[in-house]
Design a protein around this motif. Structure first.
Motif, PDB file in Angstrom:
ATOM      1  N   MET A 130      -9.059  12.146  -2.754  1.00  0.00           N
ATOM      2  CA  MET A 130      -9.000  13.008  -2.943  1.00  0.00           C
ATOM      3  C   MET A 130      -9.784  14.310  -4.148  1.00  0.00           C
ATOM      4  O   MET A 130     -10.280  14.916  -5.129  1.00  0.00           O
ATOM      5  N   SER A 131      -9.646  13.235  -5.586  1.00  0.00           N
ATOM      6  CA  SER A 131      -9.799  12.872  -7.275  1.00  0.00           C
ATOM      7  C   SER A 131     -11.097  12.288  -6.258  1.00  0.00           C
ATOM      8  O   SER A 131     -12.146  12.759  -8.123  1.00  0.00           O
ATOM      9  N   LEU A 184       0.967  -0.844   0.187  1.00  0.00           N
ATOM     10  CA  LEU A 184       0.084   0.053  -0.395  1.00  0.00           C
ATOM     11  C   LEU A 184       0.944   0.916   0.380  1.00  0.00           C
ATOM     12  O   LEU A 184       1.788   1.136   0.734  1.00  0.00           O
ATOM     13  N   ILE A 185       0.968   2.240  -1.213  1.00  0.00           N
ATOM     14  CA  ILE A 185       1.422   3.994  -0.781  1.00  0.00           C
ATOM     15  C   ILE A 185       0.886   3.964  -0.457  1.00  0.00           C
ATOM     16  O   ILE A 185      -0.571   4.768  -1.238  1.00  0.00           O
ATOM     17  N   PRO A 186      -0.028   4.829   0.781  1.00  0.00           N
ATOM     18  CA  PRO A 186       0.027   6.307   1.564  1.00  0.00           C
ATOM     19  C   PRO A 186      -1.512   7.234   0.344  1.00  0.00           C
ATOM     20  O   PRO A 186      -2.553   7.446   0.631  1.00  0.00           O
ATOM     21  N   ALA A 187       0.251   7.624  -0.098  1.00  0.00           N
ATOM     22  CA  ALA A 187       0.064   8.922  -1.202  1.00  0.00           C
ATOM     23  C   ALA A 187      -0.862   8.345  -2.083  1.00  0.00           C
ATOM     24  O   ALA A 187      -1.976   9.400  -2.446  1.00  0.00           O
ATOM     25  N   MET A 188      -0.538   7.310  -2.113  1.00  0.00           N
ATOM     26  CA  MET A 188      -1.586   6.708  -3.937  1.00  0.00           C
ATOM     27  C   MET A 188      -3.202   6.995  -3.150  1.00  0.00           C
ATOM     28  O   MET A 188      -4.340   7.100  -4.435  1.00  0.00           O
ATOM     29  N   LEU A 189      -3.611   6.344  -2.441  1.00  0.00           N
ATOM     30  CA  LEU A 189      -4.607   5.913  -1.665  1.00  0.00           C
ATOM     31  C   LEU A 189      -4.830   7.525  -1.226  1.00  0.00           C
ATOM     32  O   LEU A 189      -6.838   7.675  -1.706  1.00  0.00           O
TER      33      LEU A 189
END
Length: 111
Positions: free
Chosen positions: A51-52, A41-46
């Motif tokens: 937000m998108s 999991l890459i938190p920034a991608m989630l």
């Protein structure tokens, strides 16, 4: 390519070396963490995905996702717009919880 004894490849992995020279992967320099399920999991991608999403970005100012390597829990902190209607916030959170549980119960991640 061969690596001399005591040298390592620079992969971006963050590891812990055990006394018996075993290596435990803790995460990645890019912020990724390996969950107890073995998934990365890459938190920034989630955060970006949250937000998108038009349904969520209209209600929330910011999202922060945290997870620890080896854990099966993911924490998402969502900061609502001050003027977001409470009933819309409740519906959005209910929809997120239902999506996490999915058709196969808690923690379902597939179709």
């Amino acid at each position: 390519q061969a690596v001399a004894a005591g040298e390592y490849f620079s992969t971006g992995d963050l590891v812990e070396m055990g006394p018996d020279r075993t290596v435990k992967v803790l995460g990645r320099r890019n912020g990724g963490v390996k969950l107890a399920t073995g998934e990365w999991l890459i938190p920034a991608m989630l955060e970006e995905a949250i937000m998108s999403s038009p349904a969520l970005s209209d209600l929330f100012d910011n999202a922060l996702v945290e997870a620890r390597s080896g854990s099966d829990a993911i924490l998402a902190l969502l900061c609502p717009h001050p003027d977001a209607p409470p009933q819309d916030l409740a519906r959005a959170l209910d929809a997120l919880a239902a999506a996490k549980e999915g058709p196969s119960g808690p923690g379902h991640h597939g179709p």
